[in-house]
Motif scaffolding. Sequence first.
Motif, PDB file in Angstrom:
ATOM      1  N   MET A   1       0.853  -1.183   0.000  1.00  0.00           N
ATOM      2  CA  MET A   1       0.000   0.000   0.000  1.00  0.00           C
ATOM      3  C   MET A   1       0.895   1.241   0.000  1.00  0.00           C
ATOM      4  SD  MET A   1      -3.522   1.084   0.968  1.00  0.00           S
ATOM      5  CE  MET A   1      -3.913  -0.554   0.549  1.00  0.00           C
ATOM      6  N   SER A   2       0.574   2.172  -0.825  1.00  0.00           N
ATOM      7  CA  SER A   2       1.350   3.405  -0.962  1.00  0.00           C
ATOM      8  C   SER A   2       1.103   4.336   0.228  1.00  0.00           C
ATOM      9  CB  SER A   2       0.955   4.099  -2.261  1.00  0.00           C
ATOM     10  OG  SER A   2       1.769   5.209  -2.488  1.00  0.00           O
ATOM     11  N   THR A   3       2.125   5.103   0.550  1.00  0.00           N
ATOM     12  CA  THR A   3       2.044   6.003   1.703  1.00  0.00           C
ATOM     13  C   THR A   3       2.266   7.454   1.294  1.00  0.00           C
ATOM     14  OG1 THR A   3       4.392   5.821   2.172  1.00  0.00           O
ATOM     15  CG2 THR A   3       2.936   4.204   3.247  1.00  0.00           C
ATOM     16  N   VAL A   4       2.031   8.335   2.249  1.00  0.00           N
ATOM     17  CA  VAL A   4       2.272   9.756   2.062  1.00  0.00           C
ATOM     18  C   VAL A   4       3.756   9.999   1.776  1.00  0.00           C
ATOM     19  CG1 VAL A   4       2.289  11.963   3.288  1.00  0.00           C
ATOM     20  CG2 VAL A   4       0.260  10.503   3.368  1.00  0.00           C
ATOM     21  N   ALA A   5       4.632   9.215   2.392  1.00  0.00           N
ATOM     22  CA  ALA A   5       6.069   9.349   2.136  1.00  0.00           C
ATOM     23  C   ALA A   5       6.377   9.146   0.652  1.00  0.00           C
ATOM     24  CB  ALA A   5       6.859   8.355   2.983  1.00  0.00           C
ATOM     25  N   ALA A   6       5.711   8.186   0.018  1.00  0.00           N
ATOM     26  CA  ALA A   6       5.923   7.931  -1.408  1.00  0.00           C
ATOM     27  C   ALA A   6       5.433   9.104  -2.259  1.00  0.00           C
ATOM     28  CB  ALA A   6       5.214   6.642  -1.823  1.00  0.00           C
ATOM     29  N   ILE A   7       4.323   9.700  -1.857  1.00  0.00           N
ATOM     30  CA  ILE A   7       3.819  10.874  -2.576  1.00  0.00           C
ATOM     31  C   ILE A   7       4.845  12.000  -2.502  1.00  0.00           C
ATOM     32  CG2 ILE A   7       2.070  12.711  -2.607  1.00  0.00           C
ATOM     33  CD1 ILE A   7       0.035  10.630  -1.625  1.00  0.00           C
ATOM     34  N   LEU A   8       5.359  12.266  -1.301  1.00  0.00           N
ATOM     35  CA  LEU A   8       6.332  13.346  -1.128  1.00  0.00           C
ATOM     36  C   LEU A   8       7.629  13.057  -1.877  1.00  0.00           C
ATOM     37  CD1 LEU A   8       5.872  14.329   2.613  1.00  0.00           C
ATOM     38  CD2 LEU A   8       5.153  15.613   0.588  1.00  0.00           C
ATOM     39  N   LYS A   9       8.039  11.805  -1.901  1.00  0.00           N
ATOM     40  CA  LYS A   9       9.261  11.448  -2.627  1.00  0.00           C
ATOM     41  C   LYS A   9       9.110  11.785  -4.110  1.00  0.00           C
ATOM     42  CE  LYS A   9      12.486   7.673  -3.382  1.00  0.00           C
ATOM     43  NZ  LYS A   9      12.779   6.255  -3.179  1.00  0.00           N
ATOM     44  N   HIS A  10       7.912  11.568  -4.637  1.00  0.00           N
ATOM     45  CA  HIS A  10       7.655  11.848  -6.051  1.00  0.00           C
ATOM     46  C   HIS A  10       7.460  13.346  -6.318  1.00  0.00           C
ATOM     47  CE1 HIS A  10       6.177  11.274 -10.108  1.00  0.00           C
ATOM     48  NE2 HIS A  10       5.134  12.020  -9.804  1.00  0.00           N
ATOM     49  N   THR A  88       1.321   7.400   6.902  1.00  0.00           N
ATOM     50  CA  THR A  88      -0.108   7.443   6.596  1.00  0.00           C
ATOM     51  C   THR A  88      -0.310   6.886   5.193  1.00  0.00           C
ATOM     52  OG1 THR A  88      -0.422   9.423   7.965  1.00  0.00           O
ATOM     53  CG2 THR A  88      -2.117   8.966   6.319  1.00  0.00           C
ATOM     54  N   THR A  89      -1.246   5.963   5.040  1.00  0.00           N
ATOM     55  CA  THR A  89      -1.477   5.390   3.714  1.00  0.00           C
ATOM     56  C   THR A  89      -2.261   6.375   2.839  1.00  0.00           C
ATOM     57  OG1 THR A  89      -3.594   4.333   4.263  1.00  0.00           O
ATOM     58  CG2 THR A  89      -1.571   3.048   4.678  1.00  0.00           C
ATOM     59  N   VAL A  90      -2.187   6.137   1.544  1.00  0.00           N
ATOM     60  CA  VAL A  90      -2.941   6.961   0.599  1.00  0.00           C
ATOM     61  C   VAL A  90      -4.435   6.859   0.902  1.00  0.00           C
ATOM     62  CG1 VAL A  90      -3.590   7.189  -1.838  1.00  0.00           C
ATOM     63  CG2 VAL A  90      -1.187   6.886  -1.209  1.00  0.00           C
ATOM     64  N   ASP A  91      -4.908   5.665   1.199  1.00  0.00           N
ATOM     65  CA  ASP A  91      -6.329   5.491   1.518  1.00  0.00           C
ATOM     66  C   ASP A  91      -6.713   6.245   2.784  1.00  0.00           C
ATOM     67  OD1 ASP A  91      -6.751   3.937  -0.712  1.00  0.00           O
ATOM     68  OD2 ASP A  91      -6.654   2.030   0.357  1.00  0.00           O
ATOM     69  N   GLN A  92      -5.862   6.220   3.807  1.00  0.00           N
ATOM     70  CA  GLN A  92      -6.142   6.962   5.036  1.00  0.00           C
ATOM     71  C   GLN A  92      -6.186   8.465   4.770  1.00  0.00           C
ATOM     72  OE1 GLN A  92      -2.861   5.371   7.314  1.00  0.00           O
ATOM     73  NE2 GLN A  92      -4.212   4.092   8.552  1.00  0.00           N
ATOM     74  N   ALA A  93      -5.230   8.962   3.974  1.00  0.00           N
ATOM     75  CA  ALA A  93      -5.204  10.386   3.639  1.00  0.00           C
ATOM     76  C   ALA A  93      -6.479  10.777   2.886  1.00  0.00           C
ATOM     77  CB  ALA A  93      -3.964  10.722   2.817  1.00  0.00           C
ATOM     78  N   MET A  94      -6.888   9.933   1.939  1.00  0.00           N
ATOM     79  CA  MET A  94      -8.103  10.214   1.167  1.00  0.00           C
ATOM     80  C   MET A  94      -9.324  10.243   2.080  1.00  0.00           C
ATOM     81  SD  MET A  94      -9.553   8.251  -2.209  1.00  0.00           S
ATOM     82  CE  MET A  94      -8.263   8.847  -3.281  1.00  0.00           C
ATOM     83  N   GLN A  95      -9.390   9.310   3.019  1.00  0.00           N
ATOM     84  CA  GLN A  95     -10.519   9.273   3.951  1.00  0.00           C
ATOM     85  C   GLN A  95     -10.538  10.514   4.836  1.00  0.00           C
ATOM     86  OE1 GLN A  95     -10.077   5.531   6.000  1.00  0.00           O
ATOM     87  NE2 GLN A  95     -10.732   4.336   4.235  1.00  0.00           N
ATOM     88  N   GLY A 100     -13.236  15.289   6.255  1.00  0.00           N
ATOM     89  CA  GLY A 100     -13.067  16.654   6.748  1.00  0.00           C
ATOM     90  C   GLY A 100     -13.404  17.727   5.739  1.00  0.00           C
ATOM     91  N   ARG A 101     -13.649  17.318   4.487  1.00  0.00           N
ATOM     92  CA  ARG A 101     -13.987  18.241   3.396  1.00  0.00           C
ATOM     93  C   ARG A 101     -12.912  19.315   3.211  1.00  0.00           C
ATOM     94  NH1 ARG A 101     -18.879  17.933   1.135  1.00  0.00           N
ATOM     95  NH2 ARG A 101     -18.880  20.146   0.707  1.00  0.00           N
ATOM     96  N   PHE A 102     -11.651  18.878   3.184  1.00  0.00           N
ATOM     97  CA  PHE A 102     -10.548  19.785   2.890  1.00  0.00           C
ATOM     98  C   PHE A 102      -9.663  19.149   1.823  1.00  0.00           C
ATOM     99  CE2 PHE A 102      -9.438  17.335   6.681  1.00  0.00           C
ATOM    100  CZ  PHE A 102      -8.225  16.767   6.324  1.00  0.00           C
ATOM    101  N   ARG A 103      -8.834  19.977   1.185  1.00  0.00           N
ATOM    102  CA  ARG A 103      -8.065  19.511   0.039  1.00  0.00           C
ATOM    103  C   ARG A 103      -6.557  19.544   0.228  1.00  0.00           C
ATOM    104  NH1 ARG A 103     -10.302  22.804  -4.931  1.00  0.00           N
ATOM    105  NH2 ARG A 103      -9.741  24.491  -3.546  1.00  0.00           N
ATOM    106  N   HIS A 104      -6.091  19.966   1.391  1.00  0.00           N
ATOM    107  CA  HIS A 104      -4.645  20.057   1.640  1.00  0.00           C
ATOM    108  C   HIS A 104      -4.324  19.481   3.012  1.00  0.00           C
ATOM    109  CE1 HIS A 104      -5.523  23.061  -1.434  1.00  0.00           C
ATOM    110  NE2 HIS A 104      -4.346  22.696  -1.905  1.00  0.00           N
ATOM    111  N   LEU A 105      -3.233  18.713   3.055  1.00  0.00           N
ATOM    112  CA  LEU A 105      -2.889  17.984   4.269  1.00  0.00           C
ATOM    113  C   LEU A 105      -1.386  18.129   4.544  1.00  0.00           C
ATOM    114  CD1 LEU A 105      -4.155  16.006   6.356  1.00  0.00           C
ATOM    115  CD2 LEU A 105      -3.614  14.153   4.772  1.00  0.00           C
ATOM    116  N   PRO A 106      -1.034  18.878   5.599  1.00  0.00           N
ATOM    117  CA  PRO A 106       0.378  18.969   5.973  1.00  0.00           C
ATOM    118  C   PRO A 106       0.890  17.609   6.438  1.00  0.00           C
ATOM    119  CG  PRO A 106      -0.928  20.681   7.048  1.00  0.00           C
ATOM    120  CD  PRO A 106      -1.890  19.706   6.442  1.00  0.00           C
ATOM    121  N   VAL A 107       2.173  17.373   6.200  1.00  0.00           N
ATOM    122  CA  VAL A 107       2.791  16.117   6.615  1.00  0.00           C
ATOM    123  C   VAL A 107       3.850  16.443   7.669  1.00  0.00           C
ATOM    124  CG1 VAL A 107       4.020  14.053   5.875  1.00  0.00           C
ATOM    125  CG2 VAL A 107       2.398  15.175   4.307  1.00  0.00           C
TER     126      VAL A 107
END
Length: 145
Positions: A1-10, A88-95, A100-107
């Motif tokens: 499962m992909s994580t927030v770390a992988a998103i930031l790496k990209h 944090t997994t991609v699915d957890q971040a999406m949930q 919360g009805r927001f579009r930006h998430l600090p890491v």
Amino acid sequence: MSTVAAILKHKGYQVSTVDPTALVSDVAAMLAERRIGAVLVMDRAEQMLGIVSERDIVRCLAANGARTLEMTAGQLMTRAVQVAHPDTTVDQAMQMMTAGRFRHLPVIDHDTLIGLISIGDVVKARIIQQDTVVESLTAYVAGSA
């Protein structure tokens, strides 16, 4: 499962920030110039105080008109900011973002801001996950036929 770390790496670890005394007009100009949807409001000790998004500005404009542009980031910001962590997994971040009805998430990693992801980043990561699953299943079915 992909994580927030992988998103930031990209995507990278760059985060646009402003001082709480920054005028909303300057924040709006920064958002437009950098083609981003939100900035984090940080104090001099690099502690996150809140976030100002395009939506925050539009809502305040609807309620207060042009006076909004003379307000400060500290007056306008959303103070209760949810955060993600590198694991944090991609699915957890999406949930989190959907609920919360927001579009930006600090890491945050060990009490240090390391990045900011958007719903677009999360959706892109989710599509890549789905494409990988489809390719694997296709290869499996083709190999077993």
